[in-house]
Scaffold this active site. Structure first.
Site, PDB file in Angstrom:
ATOM      1  N   GLU A  46       0.831  -1.203   0.000  1.00  0.00           N
ATOM      2  CA  GLU A  46       0.000   0.000   0.000  1.00  0.00           C
ATOM      3  C   GLU A  46       0.870   1.261   0.000  1.00  0.00           C
ATOM      4  OE1 GLU A  46      -2.060  -2.912   2.922  1.00  0.00           O
ATOM      5  OE2 GLU A  46      -0.071  -2.602   2.055  1.00  0.00           O
ATOM      6  N   CYS A  82      -0.072   0.295   7.806  1.00  0.00           N
ATOM      7  CA  CYS A  82      -0.566   0.757   6.507  1.00  0.00           C
ATOM      8  C   CYS A  82      -1.947   1.390   6.641  1.00  0.00           C
ATOM      9  CB  CYS A  82      -0.626  -0.409   5.521  1.00  0.00           C
ATOM     10  SG  CYS A  82       0.995  -1.070   5.080  1.00  0.00           S
ATOM     11  N   ALA A 152      11.886 -37.014  -7.034  1.00  0.00           N
ATOM     12  CA  ALA A 152      11.971 -37.402  -8.445  1.00  0.00           C
ATOM     13  C   ALA A 152      11.921 -38.924  -8.500  1.00  0.00           C
ATOM     14  CB  ALA A 152      13.258 -36.885  -9.062  1.00  0.00           C
ATOM     15  N   ARG A 181      13.416 -24.025  -4.377  1.00  0.00           N
ATOM     16  CA  ARG A 181      14.194 -23.822  -3.158  1.00  0.00           C
ATOM     17  C   ARG A 181      14.200 -22.359  -2.723  1.00  0.00           C
ATOM     18  NH1 ARG A 181      19.647 -27.581  -4.081  1.00  0.00           N
ATOM     19  NH2 ARG A 181      18.582 -29.623  -3.856  1.00  0.00           N
ATOM     20  N   LEU A 201      22.206 -28.556  -1.104  1.00  0.00           N
ATOM     21  CA  LEU A 201      20.899 -28.041  -0.686  1.00  0.00           C
ATOM     22  C   LEU A 201      20.829 -26.523  -0.769  1.00  0.00           C
ATOM     23  CD1 LEU A 201      20.140 -30.335   2.400  1.00  0.00           C
ATOM     24  CD2 LEU A 201      19.535 -30.704   0.001  1.00  0.00           C
ATOM     25  N   SER A 287       7.356 -40.646   6.184  1.00  0.00           N
ATOM     26  CA  SER A 287       6.985 -40.295   7.561  1.00  0.00           C
ATOM     27  C   SER A 287       6.076 -39.083   7.597  1.00  0.00           C
ATOM     28  CB  SER A 287       8.251 -40.037   8.398  1.00  0.00           C
ATOM     29  OG  SER A 287       9.036 -41.197   8.525  1.00  0.00           O
TER      30      SER A 287
END
Length: 345
Positions: A46, A82, A152, A181, A201, A287
């Site tokens: 805004e 805002c 995959a 990621r 990673l 899990s």
């Protein structure tokens, strides 16, 4: 409102733990200005929108309508409220996509605007607005991170061979994974994946930051020589026997008396980690799936690569998938399976 949502998406991967928000100021069907929340700690949508109004158009602000996909904030955080700025500018009408679930805002921004005599119209494109910020909604509604399962698999349904690193993704899908990621706060693997694949990673093939790395390593099996311990980005090892820091790496001891996933998610929630990408092996992925701790599954399915034996792909048990999409990347089919997790999310 759809333009607000389009603008808001430009902040993906840069505004967390804040939501993605876009704003459009309109006078007599003419757009006076647009803005979006560009980075965490910076001005909200805004404010960016109002600051971009041309000097010759500023006298039109009190006769204009502001469209915004999420309720304007009403509290002091990194920036002033805002809602106060909208009141100061004497905006006539505010059209809102959906209410903000954050307790310090939830309904208070709307109330402040209404008390100032501003007309407020709510729930315009509400489903689209909630979906855009589903991570934010899950975090504040369910008190846990939004969880994305990713794996995959080969054309015959395997994710690899026991004890061997198996590369199924190709360059095109690798870039896509790195884009994913940079859009999440954290990425998680188990100790077996860390040992066998020795992954970094990190986000290397897309613009944007790398997520916090999380390794489930209850028996401290992963040596300091592995890439996840290189200190390149903040990394958390969840273990059972120590709690210490080593540079950019933290070791957090889990209480063996509590269910590990439940305790893990409580810890991540307390740290403000709003979304979690699970790239672990089958045991970790299954899990989370078995305990119903997931919100979205992203499956890269090769159309040509066959193993004929190996580790079977995870199974989404008791899943209620409200919409499934798939698209062809040439050598792979990407399946996106968002899940209905809560009636209020």
């Amino acid at each position: 409102m759809m333009r607000c949502l389009q603008l808001a998406r430009l902040g993906a991967g840069r505004v967390s733990p804040n939501p993605m928000v876009g704003a459009v100021l309109v006078h007599n069907q003419r757009i006076l200005s647009e803005g979006y929340h560009q980075e965490y700690g910076g001005p909200h949508a805004e404010i960016n929108c109002l600051n971009k109004v041309k000097s010759e158009d500023r006298l039109l602000i009190p006769e204009s309508t502001l469209y915004v996909n999420l309720e304007p904030c009403s509290h002091f955080g990194k920036t002033p409220p805002c809602a106060d700025r909208l009141i100061q500018e004497k905006i006539r009408r505010v059209v809102i996509g959906c209410r903000d679930p954050f307790p310090l805002v939830d309904g208070k921004g709307i109330g402040k605007l209404q008390d100032a005599g501003i007309e407020v119209i709510q729930d315009v494109c509400v489903d689209e607005a909630r979906d855009l910020n589903r991570r934010f909604f899950v975090f504040h509604t369910l008190q846990r991170p939004y969880i994305v399962l990713k794996w995959a698999q080969t054309a015959d349904g395997f994710i690899g061979l026991p004890g061997e690193k198996t590369q199924i993704s190709q360059p095109t899908t690798q870039r896509l994974v790195h884009r994913w990621r940079c859009e999440e706060d954290a990425i998680l693997v188990g100790s077996q994946t860390a040992l066998v694949d020795n992954p970094q990673l990190t986000n290397r093939y897309w613009s944007g930051s790398s997520p916090v790395r999380i390794v489930l390593d209850s028996h401290a099996r992963v040596p300091a020589t592995h890439r996840v311990s290189d200190g390149q980005v903040p990394t958390i090892f969840f273990t059972r026997n120590r709690h210490q820091f080593s540079g950019n790496t933290e070791y957090v001891a889990l209480n063996p008396a509590e269910p590990s996933l439940s305790q893990l998610l409580k810890e991540l929630y307390s740290r403000g980690i709003q979304s979690l990408l699970i790239e672990g092996g089958r045991t970790v992925l299954q899990s989370f799936a078995d305990e119903g701790l997931w919100d979205e599954a992203r499956i890269i399915r090769s159309t040509t690569f066959l193993l004929e034996k190996g580790i079977p792909a995870p199974v989404l048990t008791n899943a209620i998938v409200h919409k499934e999409t798939a698209y062809d990347e040439g050598d792979a089919i990407i399946e996106m399976r968002p899940r209905t997790t809560h009636p209020n999310v």
